[in-house]
Design an enzyme around this catalytic site. Structure first.
Site, PDB file in Angstrom:
ATOM      1  N   LYS A 215       0.839  -1.204   0.000  1.00 25.65           N
ATOM      2  CA  LYS A 215       0.000   0.000   0.000  1.00 25.65           C
ATOM      3  C   LYS A 215       0.874   1.255   0.000  1.00 25.65           C
ATOM      4  O   LYS A 215       0.689   2.163  -0.816  1.00 25.65           O
ATOM      5  CB  LYS A 215      -0.923   0.014   1.218  1.00 25.65           C
ATOM      6  CG  LYS A 215      -1.937   1.144   1.170  1.00 25.65           C
ATOM      7  CD  LYS A 215      -2.551   1.442   2.509  1.00 25.65           C
ATOM      8  CE  LYS A 215      -1.711   2.443   3.253  1.00 25.65           C
ATOM      9  NZ  LYS A 215      -2.310   2.943   4.487  1.00 25.65           N
TER      10      LYS A 215
ATOM     11  N   ASP B 112      -6.407   0.742   0.622  1.00 28.84           N
ATOM     12  CA  ASP B 112      -6.473   1.111   2.039  1.00 28.84           C
ATOM     13  C   ASP B 112      -7.851   0.692   2.563  1.00 28.84           C
ATOM     14  O   ASP B 112      -8.603  -0.013   1.883  1.00 28.84           O
ATOM     15  CB  ASP B 112      -6.200   2.608   2.229  1.00 28.84           C
ATOM     16  CG  ASP B 112      -7.395   3.459   1.799  1.00 28.84           C
ATOM     17  OD1 ASP B 112      -8.302   2.944   1.097  1.00 28.84           O
ATOM     18  OD2 ASP B 112      -7.436   4.641   2.170  1.00 28.84           O
TER      19      ASP B 112
END
Ligand code: SF4
Length: 259
Positions: free
Chosen positions: A165, A184
């Protein structure tokens, strides 16, 4: 500004996309999902026309969506992204100006003691681990990358504190490189609500999204979903009555539905 929903009933054909005002061409780099390779109940949800329409409405609703973390260079973005774990961007943005004033470079972070870093980032939560990650990242970048944040996924993934991420945020926002899709908490939740994946593991969700979203939309798509997740499709009580995606959405926890 979020568009008001179209007041068009779809008479129970839940996954059929609403007609958009005006025609849109399929992006040239689109990789349409093959219906033949999908279970019957996934064919409509992942139909290229539905995905196209979702993307079109998201872009129309959030034409200027971008990363909300304040930063002046790739290193500051990397640090801010590490700090954003389990913390709001607003809180991170309150902490980073003073943090970067005290430690202006990766070398300064590499030389700083952990307690000195912890003191500055305490309010972002999990500050022991975050300080270790930031210190480790600084040492790695100074020691192995000449003080510069690397620009490939493979290199970023060996930096302490930078999982996929974080690496995707840095690559997409700082370098404009689409090597993946940022997943996310908002992207995860909305991808489920919109039927774009059934996976739970963020890595698998990312792979699913990479299959159905054209590569040239990967960076903007995640920004748009994050904005939508913050403003409209919020976790506890999504504002479906004002959602521009409503006619395309069959989430079981919708608070209002036209179909
Ligand atoms: S759950 Fe509601 S707010 Fe979220 S995308 Fe679906 S219609 Fe929109």
């Amino acid at each position: 500004m979020v568009q008001k929903k179209a007041a068009r009933k779809t008479a129970g054909k839940a996954a059929r996309p609403a007609k958009a005002p005006g025609k849109t061409a399929r992006p040239s780099s689109a990789k349409p999902a093959s219906r033949r390779s999908l279970p019957a109940d996934r064919g409509l949800e992942l139909a290229p026309k539905r995905i196209e329409e979702l993307l079109r409405r998201l872009r129309a609703a959030y034409p200027n969506a971008e990363c909300a973390l304040l930063h002046r260079n790739p290193w500051e973005l990397l640090v801010a992204t590490i700090l954003s774990a389990q913390c709001t961007d607003a809180r991170v943005n309150m902490v980073t100006p003073e943090l970067f004033r005290k430690f202006p470079t990766p070398a300064a972070f590499a030389q700083a003691s952990l307690p000195a870093i912890e003191e500055e980032i305490r309010s972002t939560g999990f500050y022991h681990n975050k300080a270790k990650s930031i210190s480790g990242a600084a040492k790695k970048i100074v020691g192995e990358f000449n003080g510069r944040v690397p620009q490939t996924m493979a290199e970023l993934l060996i930096i302490p504190g930078a999982a996929r991420k974080t690496a995707n945020v840095v690559l997409g926002v700082a370098f404009g490189k689409a090597e993946g899709v940022v997943v996310d908490t908002h992207v995860l939740r909305l991808s489920h609500r919109l039927g774009l994946t059934r996976a739970e593991d963020p890595k698998k969700v990312e792979q699913d999204l990479m299959q159905i979203i054209p590569k040239d939309r990967w960076i903007a798509f995640s920004h748009e979903l994050i904005h939508h997740g913050r403003q409209v499709c919020i976790a506890r009580k999504p504002r479906c009555a004002e959602c521009p995606l409503e006619t395309l959405c069959n989430a079981p926890d919708k608070t209002w539905s036209s179909h």
